[in-house]
Enzyme design. Structure first.
Site, PDB file in Angstrom:
ATOM      1  N   SER A  13       0.830  -1.199   0.000  1.00  0.00           N
ATOM      2  CA  SER A  13       0.000   0.000   0.000  1.00  0.00           C
ATOM      3  C   SER A  13       0.865   1.249   0.000  1.00  0.00           C
ATOM      4  O   SER A  13       1.716   1.421   0.877  1.00  0.00           O
ATOM      5  CB  SER A  13      -0.907   0.019   1.229  1.00  0.00           C
ATOM      6  N   HIS A  36      -1.197  -1.316  -4.141  1.00  0.00           N
ATOM      7  CA  HIS A  36      -2.526  -0.980  -3.631  1.00  0.00           C
ATOM      8  C   HIS A  36      -2.606   0.530  -3.452  1.00  0.00           C
ATOM      9  O   HIS A  36      -1.841   1.115  -2.683  1.00  0.00           O
ATOM     10  CB  HIS A  36      -2.750  -1.697  -2.294  1.00  0.00           C
ATOM     11  N   ASP A  38      -4.817   3.564  -2.271  1.00  0.00           N
ATOM     12  CA  ASP A  38      -5.971   3.932  -1.454  1.00  0.00           C
ATOM     13  C   ASP A  38      -6.463   5.324  -1.824  1.00  0.00           C
ATOM     14  O   ASP A  38      -5.740   6.314  -1.662  1.00  0.00           O
ATOM     15  CB  ASP A  38      -5.597   3.901   0.033  1.00  0.00           C
ATOM     16  N   MET A  40      -9.172   8.015  -0.796  1.00  0.00           N
ATOM     17  CA  MET A  40     -10.084   8.371   0.296  1.00  0.00           C
ATOM     18  C   MET A  40     -10.570   9.804   0.109  1.00  0.00           C
ATOM     19  O   MET A  40      -9.793  10.679  -0.280  1.00  0.00           O
ATOM     20  CB  MET A  40      -9.380   8.246   1.650  1.00  0.00           C
ATOM     21  N   HIS A  69      -8.214   0.997  -4.588  1.00  0.00           N
ATOM     22  CA  HIS A  69      -9.224   0.750  -3.551  1.00  0.00           C
ATOM     23  C   HIS A  69      -9.931   2.069  -3.268  1.00  0.00           C
ATOM     24  O   HIS A  69      -9.351   2.991  -2.690  1.00  0.00           O
ATOM     25  CB  HIS A  69      -8.535   0.209  -2.294  1.00  0.00           C
ATOM     26  N   MET A  71     -12.266   4.228  -1.318  1.00  0.00           N
ATOM     27  CA  MET A  71     -12.969   4.449  -0.062  1.00  0.00           C
ATOM     28  C   MET A  71     -13.635   5.815  -0.160  1.00  0.00           C
ATOM     29  O   MET A  71     -13.238   6.791   0.492  1.00  0.00           O
ATOM     30  CB  MET A  71     -11.991   4.367   1.114  1.00  0.00           C
ATOM     31  N   MET A 140     -12.054  -6.211   4.690  1.00  0.00           N
ATOM     32  CA  MET A 140     -11.223  -5.331   5.511  1.00  0.00           C
ATOM     33  C   MET A 140     -10.938  -5.984   6.862  1.00  0.00           C
ATOM     34  O   MET A 140     -11.849  -6.466   7.531  1.00  0.00           O
ATOM     35  CB  MET A 140     -11.903  -3.987   5.721  1.00  0.00           C
ATOM     36  N   GLY A 145      -9.668   3.661   6.458  1.00  0.00           N
ATOM     37  CA  GLY A 145      -9.436   5.080   6.671  1.00  0.00           C
ATOM     38  C   GLY A 145      -8.012   5.443   7.025  1.00  0.00           C
ATOM     39  O   GLY A 145      -7.524   6.490   6.617  1.00  0.00           O
ATOM     40  N   PHE A 146      -7.330   4.587   7.785  1.00  0.00           N
ATOM     41  CA  PHE A 146      -5.976   4.913   8.222  1.00  0.00           C
ATOM     42  C   PHE A 146      -5.097   3.671   8.216  1.00  0.00           C
ATOM     43  O   PHE A 146      -5.571   2.564   8.477  1.00  0.00           O
ATOM     44  CB  PHE A 146      -5.993   5.504   9.642  1.00  0.00           C
ATOM     45  N   GLY A 148      -1.621   1.533   9.678  1.00  0.00           N
ATOM     46  CA  GLY A 148      -1.004   1.312  10.978  1.00  0.00           C
ATOM     47  C   GLY A 148      -1.899   0.728  12.041  1.00  0.00           C
ATOM     48  O   GLY A 148      -1.514   0.682  13.214  1.00  0.00           O
ATOM     49  N   ASP A 178      -7.008  -6.474   3.883  1.00  0.00           N
ATOM     50  CA  ASP A 178      -6.333  -5.184   3.961  1.00  0.00           C
ATOM     51  C   ASP A 178      -6.415  -4.670   5.388  1.00  0.00           C
ATOM     52  O   ASP A 178      -7.504  -4.432   5.906  1.00  0.00           O
ATOM     53  CB  ASP A 178      -7.022  -4.214   2.991  1.00  0.00           C
ATOM     54  N   GLY A 200       1.237  -2.478   4.258  1.00  0.00           N
ATOM     55  CA  GLY A 200       1.768  -1.122   4.215  1.00  0.00           C
ATOM     56  C   GLY A 200       3.104  -1.020   4.906  1.00  0.00           C
ATOM     57  O   GLY A 200       4.162  -1.173   4.296  1.00  0.00           O
TER      58      GLY A 200
END
Length: 233
Positions: A13, A36, A38, A40, A69, A71, A140, A145-146, A148, A178, A200
């Site tokens: 990611s 990947h 993301d 958002m 992806h 979102m 998921m 959204g975040f 870590g 993910d 990630g």
């Protein structure tokens, strides 16, 4: 981006990459199966990343296929444009779509593989009839959204149910997970039936992202193959 139903794939990611040097960061993961991406919008999820213009530019310079992806809200409107950009796959959240079957067909018609994502609390059961319309099901393993976040083991039964349904129906659909993927959690996710893994910090947080990809792929493949063998004996 061709995914064998028996092959484990690692899709790093870029959410964990250096956004100032994305072309260089892509070059560091040349042995990945895809990257990947993301997207958002700060509406569907409480975070804002990149949009279509950046994805179009990444498509031109990436050494590996783009696994986008989305979102985002209003995904029925926006997702087809990402497919038209030439990316390998576009995944939309079923929670954001009013017509998921129609959208999946539109993505395929525009040359992209169609993926559908489920939040951790979204049941897979109501969507199993859609499997033949999809190339990938993204389950998921954290709240979207975040980056870590820690892997949610509560999602493992959902992965198993999806794998059972795929095996039972004979469709060729990959299961992607993910969130919170490490060398430890990838084994649990693969044993449950996932075969495409978004990682990630487990990739970009290492001194050698290429070595991290190879190590994760090996761990996932061993667990996935063993689980598949066990279910067939």
């Amino acid at each position: 981006m061709s995914i064998s139903p028996l092959q484990c794939c690692i899709n790093p990611s870029i959410l964990s990459a250096d956004f100032v040097n994305l072309e260089a960061e892509l070059a560091r993961i040349g042995n990945a199966d895809a990257v990947h991406v993301d997207v958002m919008d700060n509406h569907f999820v409480p975070n804002l990343t990149i949009g279509l213009p950046v994805v179009e530019r990444l498509q031109k310079v990436s050494p590996v296929p783009l696994d986008v992806h989305l979102m985002i809200s209003d995904v029925d409107r926006w997702a087809p444009s990402y497919a038209e950009a030439g990316v390998a796959s576009v995944t939309f959240h079923v929670e954001a779509s009013d017509a998921p079957i129609k959208l999946a067909r539109e993505l395929r018609a525009r040359g992209a593989k169609a993926g559908m994502a489920l939040r951790p609390a979204t049941s897979v059961e109501p969507y199993l009839h859609m499997l033949s319309e999809l190339d990938m099901l993204l389950i998921m393993t954290v709240e979207p959204g975040f980056g870590g976040q820690s892997f949610l083991d509560v999602v493992l039964p959902k992965i198993r149910r999806a794998r059972e349904a795929i095996e039972g129906s004979g469709v060729d659909v990959a299961i992607q997970v993910d969130g919170g993927i490490t060398e430890e959690t990838i084994t649990r996710a693969a044993e449950a039936g996932a075969n495409v893994f978004v990682a990630g910090s487990a990739v970009y947080g290492k001194s050698s992202p290429a070595d991290a990809i190879a190590s994760l792929r090996d761990a996932g493949q061993r667990a996935f193959t063993a689980a598949l063998h066990s279910s067939h004996t």
